[in-house]
Design an enzyme around this catalytic site. Structure first.
Site, PDB file in Angstrom:
ATOM      1  N   LEU A 522       0.825  -1.221   0.000  1.00 38.65           N
ATOM      2  CA  LEU A 522       0.000   0.000   0.000  1.00 38.65           C
ATOM      3  C   LEU A 522       0.850   1.258   0.000  1.00 38.65           C
ATOM      4  O   LEU A 522       0.418   2.306  -0.480  1.00 38.65           O
ATOM      5  CB  LEU A 522      -0.908   0.005   1.234  1.00 38.65           C
ATOM      6  CG  LEU A 522      -1.944  -1.126   1.316  1.00 38.65           C
ATOM      7  CD1 LEU A 522      -2.680  -1.043   2.638  1.00 38.65           C
ATOM      8  CD2 LEU A 522      -2.920  -1.042   0.146  1.00 38.65           C
ATOM      9  N   GLY A 523       2.035   1.205   0.560  1.00 42.30           N
ATOM     10  CA  GLY A 523       2.899   2.380   0.617  1.00 42.30           C
ATOM     11  C   GLY A 523       4.108   2.086   1.466  1.00 42.30           C
ATOM     12  O   GLY A 523       4.229   1.039   2.097  1.00 42.30           O
ATOM     13  N   GLY A 525       7.382   4.210   3.900  1.00 41.87           N
ATOM     14  CA  GLY A 525       7.883   5.440   4.495  1.00 41.87           C
ATOM     15  C   GLY A 525       9.142   5.157   5.274  1.00 41.87           C
ATOM     16  O   GLY A 525       9.772   4.106   5.104  1.00 41.87           O
ATOM     17  N   GLY A 526       9.524   6.100   6.144  1.00 42.00           N
ATOM     18  CA  GLY A 526      10.738   5.913   6.919  1.00 42.00           C
ATOM     19  C   GLY A 526      10.676   4.713   7.834  1.00 42.00           C
ATOM     20  O   GLY A 526      11.685   4.115   8.164  1.00 42.00           O
ATOM     21  N   PHE A 527       9.465   4.312   8.280  1.00 41.78           N
ATOM     22  CA  PHE A 527       9.310   3.185   9.199  1.00 41.78           C
ATOM     23  C   PHE A 527       9.430   1.854   8.497  1.00 41.78           C
ATOM     24  O   PHE A 527       9.734   0.853   9.106  1.00 41.78           O
ATOM     25  CB  PHE A 527       7.945   3.268   9.882  1.00 41.78           C
ATOM     26  CG  PHE A 527       6.791   3.280   8.901  1.00 41.78           C
ATOM     27  CD1 PHE A 527       6.300   2.111   8.360  1.00 41.78           C
ATOM     28  CD2 PHE A 527       6.230   4.483   8.496  1.00 41.78           C
ATOM     29  CE1 PHE A 527       5.260   2.124   7.441  1.00 41.78           C
ATOM     30  CE2 PHE A 527       5.182   4.506   7.587  1.00 41.78           C
ATOM     31  CZ  PHE A 527       4.695   3.330   7.054  1.00 41.78           C
ATOM     32  N   VAL A 530       3.798  -0.742   4.321  1.00 40.94           N
ATOM     33  CA  VAL A 530       2.450  -1.094   4.753  1.00 40.94           C
ATOM     34  C   VAL A 530       1.836  -1.978   3.680  1.00 40.94           C
ATOM     35  O   VAL A 530       1.833  -1.616   2.495  1.00 40.94           O
ATOM     36  CB  VAL A 530       1.575   0.153   4.969  1.00 40.94           C
ATOM     37  CG1 VAL A 530       0.160  -0.260   5.369  1.00 40.94           C
ATOM     38  CG2 VAL A 530       2.185   1.053   6.026  1.00 40.94           C
ATOM     39  N   LYS A 544       1.499  -2.857   9.115  1.00 45.38           N
ATOM     40  CA  LYS A 544       2.629  -1.919   9.150  1.00 45.38           C
ATOM     41  C   LYS A 544       3.864  -2.694   9.588  1.00 45.38           C
ATOM     42  O   LYS A 544       4.007  -3.079  10.744  1.00 45.38           O
ATOM     43  CB  LYS A 544       2.325  -0.782  10.119  1.00 45.38           C
ATOM     44  CG  LYS A 544       3.425   0.261  10.230  1.00 45.38           C
ATOM     45  CD  LYS A 544       2.988   1.360  11.194  1.00 45.38           C
ATOM     46  CE  LYS A 544       4.087   2.392  11.380  1.00 45.38           C
ATOM     47  NZ  LYS A 544       3.672   3.457  12.336  1.00 45.38           N
ATOM     48  N   ASP A 641       2.782  14.192  15.542  1.00 47.99           N
ATOM     49  CA  ASP A 641       3.171  13.966  14.143  1.00 47.99           C
ATOM     50  C   ASP A 641       1.950  14.035  13.231  1.00 47.99           C
ATOM     51  O   ASP A 641       1.755  13.169  12.372  1.00 47.99           O
ATOM     52  CB  ASP A 641       3.879  12.617  14.000  1.00 47.99           C
ATOM     53  CG  ASP A 641       4.723  12.547  12.725  1.00 47.99           C
ATOM     54  OD1 ASP A 641       4.991  13.609  12.131  1.00 47.99           O
ATOM     55  OD2 ASP A 641       5.101  11.444  12.320  1.00 47.99           O
TER      56      ASP A 641
END
Length: 836
Positions: A522-523, A525-527, A530, A544, A641
């Site tokens: 789905l996407g 990021g920095g973490f 997902v 996640k 955030d």
């Protein structure tokens, strides 16, 4: 008498040098003589005369004002050095900055002309930009206009917030130019730039030949690079922002920087290596956090056409399946540049596709937007000239109709590449797989036959203990008991229990996501990533999965578990469970069909679905969620955030606040907290939090205000740049507010004369939320009352914080700072980049 005069002259010269080292500006009435320097206000950068190591030549440049080692980031007369100490830097009455030698010959000039009847001044700023500013008069030196700036003329380095624009007439191949050697800053053999305005990638040239390329930008990373944690604390790779005008033909680039407390920049070395460098205050030296090329496989076309490079194998080059070396003798000698050729002639009627995972996709891709993965495959299938295709969720469809070149294995990471091959080649591969599978199955059957009596005896006992063991492993991984003390995470003595949280087996998550297949991504990021998943009972979930290279560690993971597991509200995303298995850390959420708000708000097509009533409804829902966090939940929580990518949308576009990894819990009577570890996203942090580490409900209100202005304007805070005054989105809003010109601020897709009065009132509320001082901002319950008109008379807003764009080195350098929109990774940021 003469010795006394000589002493006085030397004393005056020394005092003059000291004076010039203490100032940051130069006017036409002053001269800067070698070895004089200008120093920025916060003493971060120096500008003046210098000599490279082991060289007697003199240059005028900019460097970091560090006492231990000189890191030069810009050179004026790089191709025309001074050969002695007679150099002079002057600003002419026409506003032209010049470097002169002892013969009054011009060695370098800014080549600009000052408008008549105006005053100019050159100044070195705290973020490394040398600016020639124009003022109306000599007595009034405020609100100057930039006539010339070094940021628009980079040499070998890129600093945070350095913005430069490329057009069809620009020299795309020479954005940066390397030094000739460590002692000679003249133009060297390597240059950095790009070769495409559509599928953007970074390229390093060695003369006229490509030396290295980054692969295309997908909105998060360059997909042909190896991004990883280099183990030096909490600094991570931050590539920058790249935007392209709707009219086409203009490419605007910005490197937005990482944590403000670190001095960070990119530099192209004389050896052709692009590296991100940062100042290590502990070691008192410059360290490298990332560089490319960093192995033989990064060199362009190392294995020739249809060859694949893997730095972990020996030899590193091999032909793709279905191909063989063109020159076998050369390949045996380790020269692979001749590449590979097909073993069998092509026949479009009897061909399929071989999947190659974790690959650096080839150069010269043809880019098609608006296609899903299946449509991308069909596009290649129906075109006989198509040799391969790849699909990235952010880039969309890439196809190749020319020889495939510069392919490498990037595991972990990379992209799936599908190469066109004859069915017979694919069949061989399948037969090998069948043989392996049958052999494994036979071995397992024999093994199971010898231990079946043991399984039968212990089956019931093992089943009854399976869940306690899983819970125990969860406890061991966290280094905590099931009842986890708030005191360790939040500094509070209350206990937060996890008894209501489902602990999911790792194998169940693997099955639900089809082994984390790319189609379910789905996407990212920095973490980490997902993924969409479907449990055995048919429930759709979002997983996640924290990357091992993520800036979010066990502290942030447990923080999110502890915070959100006890929250239940229609405008907060629901945490269904978690999974910890070895180094794997995953959170299981309810699935949101429409992903995040930024996917709609900043997309030229999807934003049309967000009419004003829907945007107002989304805004109100966000407020209700914040009110629950701040006042109504049993745990009083500060999110820290809040931004568009952390607002998820369900099937009806109703908002739900997500990502509580940075959240903090307050005690019943506590109003404010502080930290020395500022975490979050620049561009949404309040001034008191970004600069002093103080956070409260008003910090979230500031973030909400920025988000609200983005919702109204349809403009992304990170990519917004008001060129004339370097204004941020907040600063631009304030400027238009004072000019009573808010109609031009409103997103054209929601602009309606019948609604503009209501929308302008909402802008008023947004400006109240982003006021510089926390005490001036309303709390979230007051914001709701303003929105629903329970409060009709709104106070006049005071100037906001962060009116100008913030640089990584500008923290505290001005009364108004600026900011960038980024995806948070604990203490660091990775810029969110979107074409517009």
């Amino acid at each position: 008498m003469q010795p006394v005069c000589t002493f006085i002259v030397m004393l005056l010269f020394h005092l003059g040098s000291e004076f010039s080292s203490a100032v940051d500006s130069l006017t036409s009435a002053q001269l800067l003589k070698d070895p004089g320097t200008l120093v920025s206000n916060k003493k971060i950068f120096s500008f003046g005369f210098f000599s490279p190591p082991n060289s007697t030549n003199r240059y005028v440049g900019i460097w970091y004002n560090q006492p231990f080692t000189k890191e030069v980031i810009w050179v004026a007369n790089k191709n025309n050095p001074l050969t002695d100490h007679s150099g002079v830097l002057k600003l002419s009455v026409t506003g032209n900055l010049q470097v002169l030698n002892g013969k009054n010959e011009t060695l370098w000039s800014s080549n600009v002309t000052l408008p008549k009847a105006r005053f100019s001044m050159a100044r070195i700023l705290d973020y490394g930009d040398l600016v020639v500013e124009v003022f109306e008069s000599n007595t009034t030196r405020q609100n100057g206009t930039a006539l010339w700036q070094s940021f628009q003329h980079p040499t070998d380095s890129v600093l945070p917030n350095m913005r430069f624009t490329l057009t069809k007439k620009s020299d795309l191949r020479n954005v940066l130019q390397s030094w000739t050697s460590p002692t000679d800053p003249s133009n060297g053999r390597f240059a950095l730039g790009t070769n495409s305005f559509s599928l953007f990638q970074i390229i390093i040239w060695d003369g006229d030949s490509i030396y290295w390329r980054s692969g295309p930008w997908n909105g998060n990373i360059f997909i042909g690079t190896r991004y990883h944690n280099t183990g030096y604390g909490n600094i991570f790779i931050n590539t920058g922002t790249f935007t392209q005008d709707d009219t086409g033909g203009v490419l605007s680039l910005v490197f937005t920087g990482a944590n403000e407390s670190f001095l960070s920049h990119y530099a192209l070395s004389y050896q052709g290596i692009i590296a991100q460098r940062w100042w290590d205050g502990t070691k008192k030296s410059w360290s490298v956090s990332w560089n490319a090329p960093d192995n033989e496989c990064d060199i362009y076309a190392k294995c020739g056409v249809f060859g694949s490079c893997n730095p972990k194998t020996s030899p590193i080059c091999s032909c793709l399946k279905g191909f063989e070396p063109k020159d076998k003798e050369e390949w045996k000698r380790g020269n692979w540049t001749s590449g590979c050729v097909r073993r069998k002639p092509r026949d479009c009627t009897s061909e399929g596709f071989l999947r190659l995972g974790t690959m650096k996709v080839p150069d010269n891709a043809e880019w098609t937007v608006g296609l899903n993965k299946d449509q991308c495959r069909d596009k290649c299938v129906t075109n006989c000239t198509c040799l391969a295709y790849a699909y990235d969720t952010a880039i969309a469809c890439m196809t190749w109709s020319v020889n495939l070149v510069d392919i490498a294995v990037l595991a972990p990471g990379g992209t799936d590449l599908f190469v066109r091959l004859a069915y017979s080649e694919l069949g061989n591969n399948n037969r090998v797989k069948i043989i392996i599978i049958v052999s494994v199955i036979l071995g397992l059957v024999i093994l199971l036959a010898t231990i079946i009596w043991f399984l039968w005896k212990w089956r019931a006992q093992k089943k009854s203990k399976e869940l306690p063991k899983r819970n125990k492993r969860f406890e061991n991984q966290q280094g905590r008991k099931k009842s986890i003390s708030d005191q360790h995470v939040f500094g509070d003595k209350s206990q937060v229990m996890l008894e209501d949280l489902q602990v999911t087996k790792f194998e169940d998550v693997v099955k639900a996501t089809n082994d984390f297949h790319e189609d379910n991504l789905l996407g990212r990021g920095g973490f980490g990533q997902v993924y969409k998943g479907t449990l055995e009972d048919g429930q759709e979930i979002a997983v996640k999965r924290l990357s091992r290279a993520s800036g979010q560690g066990i502290e942030e993971f447990m923080n999110e578990v502890l915070v959100i597991s006890k929250l239940q509200h229609r405008n907060l995303v629901k945490l269904l469970g978690c999974c910890v298995d070895g180094e794997e850390k995953m959170l299981i959420y309810e699935y949101m069909l429409n992903k995040s708000l930024d996917a709609y708000l900043f997309d030229s097509q999807k934003r049309k679905l967000l009419h004003w009533q829907k945007r107002f409804s989304i805004t109100e829902g966000i407020c209700r969620g914040l009110l629950y966090l701040h006042r109504d939940s049993r745990l009083r929580i500060i999110h820290r955030d809040l931004k568009p990518s952390n607002i998820l949308l369900d099937e009806n576009l109703n908002p739900k606040i997500s990502d509580f990894g940075m959240a903090r819990i307050f005690g019943g009577s506590q109003d404010q907290g502080s930290t020395q570890r500022v975490a979050g996203t620049y561009g949404y942090m309040s001034p008191e939090y970004a600069m002093e580490g103080h956070f409260s409900e008003k910090s979230d209100v500031f973030s909400f205000g920025v988000l609200f202005l983005e919702i109204i304007s349809g403009k992304r805070n990170s990519s917004f740049w008001f060129q004339e005054e370097s204004l941020s989105l907040i600063g631009y809003t304030w400027k238009l507010w004072n000019e009573d010109n808010m109609n031009s601020f409103i997103d054209p897709s929601i602009c309606n004369p019948d609604l503009n009065e209501e929308i302008i009132r909402c802008i008023h509320v947004g400006l109240l939320c982003v006021q510089e001082l926390a005490k001036d901002r309303p709390n979230i319950s007051t914001v709701i009352s303003m929105l629903v008109r329970d409060i009709t008379d709104l106070p006049k807003p005071k100037p906001p914080g962060f009116m100008q764009r913030q640089t990584a080195n500008d923290k505290g350098s001005s009364s108004v700072l600026t900011s960038e929109n980024t995806s948070s990774m604990n203490d660091v940021t990775v810029t969110s980049i979107t074409p517009r």
